[in-house]
Design a protein around this motif. Sequence first.
Motif, PDB file in Angstrom:
ATOM      1  N   GLU A 186      29.586   9.986   5.425  1.00  0.00           N
ATOM      2  CA  GLU A 186      30.719   9.581   5.409  1.00  0.00           C
ATOM      3  C   GLU A 186      30.910   8.503   6.298  1.00  0.00           C
ATOM      4  OE1 GLU A 186      33.205  10.319   3.060  1.00  0.00           O
ATOM      5  OE2 GLU A 186      32.376  12.111   2.218  1.00  0.00           O
ATOM      6  N   GLY A 187      31.928   7.523   6.137  1.00  0.00           N
ATOM      7  CA  GLY A 187      32.297   6.642   7.222  1.00  0.00           C
ATOM      8  C   GLY A 187      31.082   5.645   7.738  1.00  0.00           C
ATOM      9  N   LEU A 188      31.020   5.460   9.065  1.00  0.00           N
ATOM     10  CA  LEU A 188      30.064   4.909   9.495  1.00  0.00           C
ATOM     11  C   LEU A 188      29.008   5.685   9.558  1.00  0.00           C
ATOM     12  CD1 LEU A 188      31.936   3.287  12.667  1.00  0.00           C
ATOM     13  CD2 LEU A 188      31.422   2.222  10.446  1.00  0.00           C
ATOM     14  N   GLY A 189      28.889   6.824   9.340  1.00  0.00           N
ATOM     15  CA  GLY A 189      27.644   7.595   9.188  1.00  0.00           C
ATOM     16  C   GLY A 189      26.852   7.730   8.028  1.00  0.00           C
ATOM     17  N   MET A 190      27.092   6.668   6.877  1.00  0.00           N
ATOM     18  CA  MET A 190      26.553   6.774   5.657  1.00  0.00           C
ATOM     19  C   MET A 190      25.239   6.384   5.663  1.00  0.00           C
ATOM     20  SD  MET A 190      29.444   5.930   2.878  1.00  0.00           S
ATOM     21  CE  MET A 190      30.032   4.427   3.528  1.00  0.00           C
ATOM     22  N   GLU A 191      24.178   7.192   4.841  1.00  0.00           N
ATOM     23  CA  GLU A 191      22.716   6.521   4.681  1.00  0.00           C
ATOM     24  C   GLU A 191      22.583   6.420   3.143  1.00  0.00           C
ATOM     25  OE1 GLU A 191      20.969   5.195   6.652  1.00  0.00           O
ATOM     26  OE2 GLU A 191      21.649   5.978   8.788  1.00  0.00           O
ATOM     27  N   SER A 192      21.747   5.461   2.652  1.00  0.00           N
ATOM     28  CA  SER A 192      21.339   5.508   1.190  1.00  0.00           C
ATOM     29  C   SER A 192      19.876   5.479   1.239  1.00  0.00           C
ATOM     30  CB  SER A 192      21.962   4.406   0.701  1.00  0.00           C
ATOM     31  OG  SER A 192      21.314   3.113   1.115  1.00  0.00           O
ATOM     32  N   ASP A 193      19.372   6.115   0.210  1.00  0.00           N
ATOM     33  CA  ASP A 193      17.983   5.784  -0.314  1.00  0.00           C
ATOM     34  C   ASP A 193      18.119   6.097  -1.788  1.00  0.00           C
ATOM     35  OD1 ASP A 193      15.174   5.770  -0.140  1.00  0.00           O
ATOM     36  OD2 ASP A 193      15.460   7.092   1.777  1.00  0.00           O
ATOM     37  N   TYR A 194      16.704   5.882  -2.218  1.00  0.00           N
ATOM     38  CA  TYR A 194      16.446   5.877  -3.595  1.00  0.00           C
ATOM     39  C   TYR A 194      15.141   6.493  -4.038  1.00  0.00           C
ATOM     40  CZ  TYR A 194      12.887   2.459  -2.351  1.00  0.00           C
ATOM     41  OH  TYR A 194      11.510   2.047  -1.810  1.00  0.00           O
ATOM     42  N   ALA A 199       5.804   3.981 -15.720  1.00  0.00           N
ATOM     43  CA  ALA A 199       4.489   4.155 -16.476  1.00  0.00           C
ATOM     44  C   ALA A 199       4.280   3.397 -17.838  1.00  0.00           C
ATOM     45  CB  ALA A 199       4.710   5.847 -16.840  1.00  0.00           C
ATOM     46  N   VAL A 200       3.370   3.498 -18.172  1.00  0.00           N
ATOM     47  CA  VAL A 200       3.125   2.522 -19.316  1.00  0.00           C
ATOM     48  C   VAL A 200       3.499   3.387 -20.499  1.00  0.00           C
ATOM     49  CG1 VAL A 200       1.067   2.132 -21.097  1.00  0.00           C
ATOM     50  CG2 VAL A 200       1.015   1.381 -18.605  1.00  0.00           C
ATOM     51  N   TYR A 201       3.399   4.729 -20.505  1.00  0.00           N
ATOM     52  CA  TYR A 201       3.748   5.495 -21.737  1.00  0.00           C
ATOM     53  C   TYR A 201       5.140   6.322 -21.161  1.00  0.00           C
ATOM     54  CZ  TYR A 201      -0.282   4.743 -24.627  1.00  0.00           C
ATOM     55  OH  TYR A 201      -1.178   4.125 -25.593  1.00  0.00           O
ATOM     56  N   GLY A 202       5.950   6.608 -22.146  1.00  0.00           N
ATOM     57  CA  GLY A 202       7.233   7.324 -21.885  1.00  0.00           C
ATOM     58  C   GLY A 202       6.731   8.831 -21.677  1.00  0.00           C
ATOM     59  N   GLY A 203       5.933   9.156 -22.195  1.00  0.00           N
ATOM     60  CA  GLY A 203       5.425  10.704 -22.103  1.00  0.00           C
ATOM     61  C   GLY A 203       4.932  11.000 -20.584  1.00  0.00           C
ATOM     62  N   GLU A 204       4.391   9.996 -19.955  1.00  0.00           N
ATOM     63  CA  GLU A 204       3.622  10.164 -18.655  1.00  0.00           C
ATOM     64  C   GLU A 204       4.637   9.729 -17.335  1.00  0.00           C
ATOM     65  OE1 GLU A 204       0.324   7.471 -18.808  1.00  0.00           O
ATOM     66  OE2 GLU A 204      -0.684   8.575 -20.006  1.00  0.00           O
ATOM     67  N   LEU A 205       5.986   9.357 -17.817  1.00  0.00           N
ATOM     68  CA  LEU A 205       6.844   9.056 -16.929  1.00  0.00           C
ATOM     69  C   LEU A 205       7.391  10.453 -16.040  1.00  0.00           C
ATOM     70  CD1 LEU A 205       8.673   6.659 -15.880  1.00  0.00           C
ATOM     71  CD2 LEU A 205      10.407   7.413 -17.565  1.00  0.00           C
ATOM     72  N   ASP A 206       7.484  10.329 -14.709  1.00  0.00           N
ATOM     73  CA  ASP A 206       8.063  11.542 -14.147  1.00  0.00           C
ATOM     74  C   ASP A 206       9.289  12.061 -14.671  1.00  0.00           C
ATOM     75  OD1 ASP A 206       5.833  11.172 -12.272  1.00  0.00           O
ATOM     76  OD2 ASP A 206       6.902  10.721 -10.839  1.00  0.00           O
ATOM     77  N   ASP A 207       9.540  13.326 -14.485  1.00  0.00           N
ATOM     78  CA  ASP A 207      10.702  14.215 -15.123  1.00  0.00           C
ATOM     79  C   ASP A 207      11.968  13.278 -14.256  1.00  0.00           C
ATOM     80  OD1 ASP A 207      12.898  15.540 -15.487  1.00  0.00           O
ATOM     81  OD2 ASP A 207      12.356  17.318 -14.263  1.00  0.00           O
ATOM     82  N   PRO A 208      12.969  12.717 -14.882  1.00  0.00           N
ATOM     83  CA  PRO A 208      13.896  11.957 -14.280  1.00  0.00           C
ATOM     84  C   PRO A 208      14.666  12.907 -13.310  1.00  0.00           C
ATOM     85  CG  PRO A 208      13.899  11.346 -16.592  1.00  0.00           C
ATOM     86  CD  PRO A 208      13.039  12.625 -16.408  1.00  0.00           C
ATOM     87  N   ALA A 209      14.889  14.167 -13.483  1.00  0.00           N
ATOM     88  CA  ALA A 209      15.489  15.180 -12.610  1.00  0.00           C
ATOM     89  C   ALA A 209      14.900  15.147 -11.353  1.00  0.00           C
ATOM     90  CB  ALA A 209      15.818  16.462 -13.321  1.00  0.00           C
ATOM     91  N   ALA A 210      13.457  15.209 -11.379  1.00  0.00           N
ATOM     92  CA  ALA A 210      12.748  15.049 -10.137  1.00  0.00           C
ATOM     93  C   ALA A 210      12.899  14.052  -9.367  1.00  0.00           C
ATOM     94  CB  ALA A 210      11.359  15.498 -10.516  1.00  0.00           C
ATOM     95  N   VAL A 211      12.955  12.829 -10.167  1.00  0.00           N
ATOM     96  CA  VAL A 211      13.043  11.631  -9.301  1.00  0.00           C
ATOM     97  C   VAL A 211      14.556  11.422  -8.641  1.00  0.00           C
ATOM     98  CG1 VAL A 211      13.475   9.029  -9.516  1.00  0.00           C
ATOM     99  CG2 VAL A 211      11.656  10.326 -10.896  1.00  0.00           C
ATOM    100  N   GLY A 212      15.456  11.957  -9.337  1.00  0.00           N
ATOM    101  CA  GLY A 212      16.749  12.237  -8.861  1.00  0.00           C
ATOM    102  C   GLY A 212      16.942  12.826  -7.457  1.00  0.00           C
ATOM    103  N   ARG A 213      16.353  14.100  -7.615  1.00  0.00           N
ATOM    104  CA  ARG A 213      16.043  15.003  -6.501  1.00  0.00           C
ATOM    105  C   ARG A 213      15.835  14.487  -5.300  1.00  0.00           C
ATOM    106  NH1 ARG A 213      15.551  18.930 -10.717  1.00  0.00           N
ATOM    107  NH2 ARG A 213      13.251  18.590 -10.430  1.00  0.00           N
ATOM    108  N   ARG A 214      14.619  13.716  -5.476  1.00  0.00           N
ATOM    109  CA  ARG A 214      13.823  13.334  -4.334  1.00  0.00           C
ATOM    110  C   ARG A 214      14.778  12.122  -3.658  1.00  0.00           C
ATOM    111  NH1 ARG A 214       9.190  13.226  -7.813  1.00  0.00           N
ATOM    112  NH2 ARG A 214       9.357  10.834  -8.374  1.00  0.00           N
ATOM    113  N   ALA A 215      15.417  11.137  -4.572  1.00  0.00           N
ATOM    114  CA  ALA A 215      16.387  10.505  -3.986  1.00  0.00           C
ATOM    115  C   ALA A 215      17.566  10.832  -3.250  1.00  0.00           C
ATOM    116  CB  ALA A 215      16.896   9.313  -5.171  1.00  0.00           C
ATOM    117  N   GLY A 216      18.108  12.108  -3.743  1.00  0.00           N
ATOM    118  CA  GLY A 216      19.224  12.646  -2.958  1.00  0.00           C
ATOM    119  C   GLY A 216      18.733  13.253  -1.619  1.00  0.00           C
ATOM    120  N   GLU A 217      17.524  13.808  -1.771  1.00  0.00           N
ATOM    121  CA  GLU A 217      17.063  14.610  -0.555  1.00  0.00           C
ATOM    122  C   GLU A 217      16.633  13.500   0.581  1.00  0.00           C
ATOM    123  OE1 GLU A 217      13.633  16.738  -2.247  1.00  0.00           O
ATOM    124  OE2 GLU A 217      15.011  18.214  -3.104  1.00  0.00           O
TER     125      GLU A 217
END
Length: 447
Positions: A186-194, A199-217
Amino acid sequence: MTATDDSLSLLSDLVAKAKKAGADAADAVHFCSTGLSHAQRLGAPERLEREESQDVGLRVMLGKRQAIVSSTDTAPDSLDELVERALAMAKVVPEDPYCGLAEAGELATTVPDLDILDAEEPAPEVLIERARACEEAARAVTGITNSEGAEASWSRIDIALVTSNGFARGYARSGHSVGVSVIAGEGLGMESDYDFASAVYGGELDDPAAVGRRAGERAVKRLNAKKPPTRRLPIIYDPRVSNSMLRHLAGAVSGPAIARGTSFLKDRLDSQVFAEGITIVDDPHRPHGLASKPFDGEGLANRRLNLIDGGRLTTWIMDLSSARQLGLKSTGHAARGASSPPSPSTSNLYMEPGSLSPAELMADIEDGFYVTGLMGMGINGVTGDYSRGASGFRIEKGELTTPISEATVAGNLKDMFLNITPADDLVFKYSANAPTLRIDGMMLAGN
């Protein structure tokens, strides 16, 4: 008739028109792209877009004069005008002693199947679900307070090249991606990350939920960052930033930079420029590679090359023009756009992994810096001096501890290359990839 056949027919007619109108030589490219993307923020859709475009580029040569023109209109009258404009320009531009098409014997005669096209276009609902799952997982991480949004996309590009000396080939490639950026605190102590995945093939794309968890962590871990004291210490580069070392190398060994004498490695061909055991590969034929291509932008055959072999610099990265300036042969690295002449560029560039795990790589570090983010481009290509803004974590007794921000890491690339030790965690996530890297003896500047 396929889309590639249509493109090759169009380009063959265009090149023939240029020759008939007086060009000594000519080549032409056709790019047809299709894209679909969805963006959302805080669970609400912000954008769903479909894009289709095409570009035609024509290069003509009159002696040692060349001109390049492009258009998005492929109607016959427009292509006639394209030829007229190109020849008019070629008559008045200065001579370029190094321009020209390849010799017939240099042209690729076969095109390998690299399996870089996912022919199935995803439905919009697929992209919407990927973005939703990614952002929801990121926002579910304890400590996340806001979102900068998530996006999922798909693209396809068809590329065709025809030259007046007998080359006529094309190929198509696809790409899927998903990513999110979130805010912690919050406030002046906020930090962001991503985080993101592609992937070439949609079936080889990382699980979107795993991508999201990594960004949040990652965002939460950056809270309460401190500015470090200035000192010299070992630095560890996380894989998300370690590939920057490869990009600095690629710029330093690019044919035009060597021909101009503006590279800190200009006199180091066949010399030891990295630590012994380091091998850096450029492989345009990697199956499913994010930057794979079956031939280069001038129709030359390309192949896997060890740019660095056992720490030794083996070659420059060259197209035909820079190779001629250096009295050498092209390495098949020409890249091409519709409105500019060919120039050298790498494809799937990577450093081979070492034998130590990341934990083992930093186990003996009493005081060090683990870099997860870099800012700015403080690189002097002539001297190799290096200075970039950085963020990450302090290393104490081999463990990651306090988050660090507002820091600067500095050194000289000549020394840094010689002091690199790679870990064993190479993952192909970008067009340039390196494992976790350790570089001893660098300067960390803060307070």
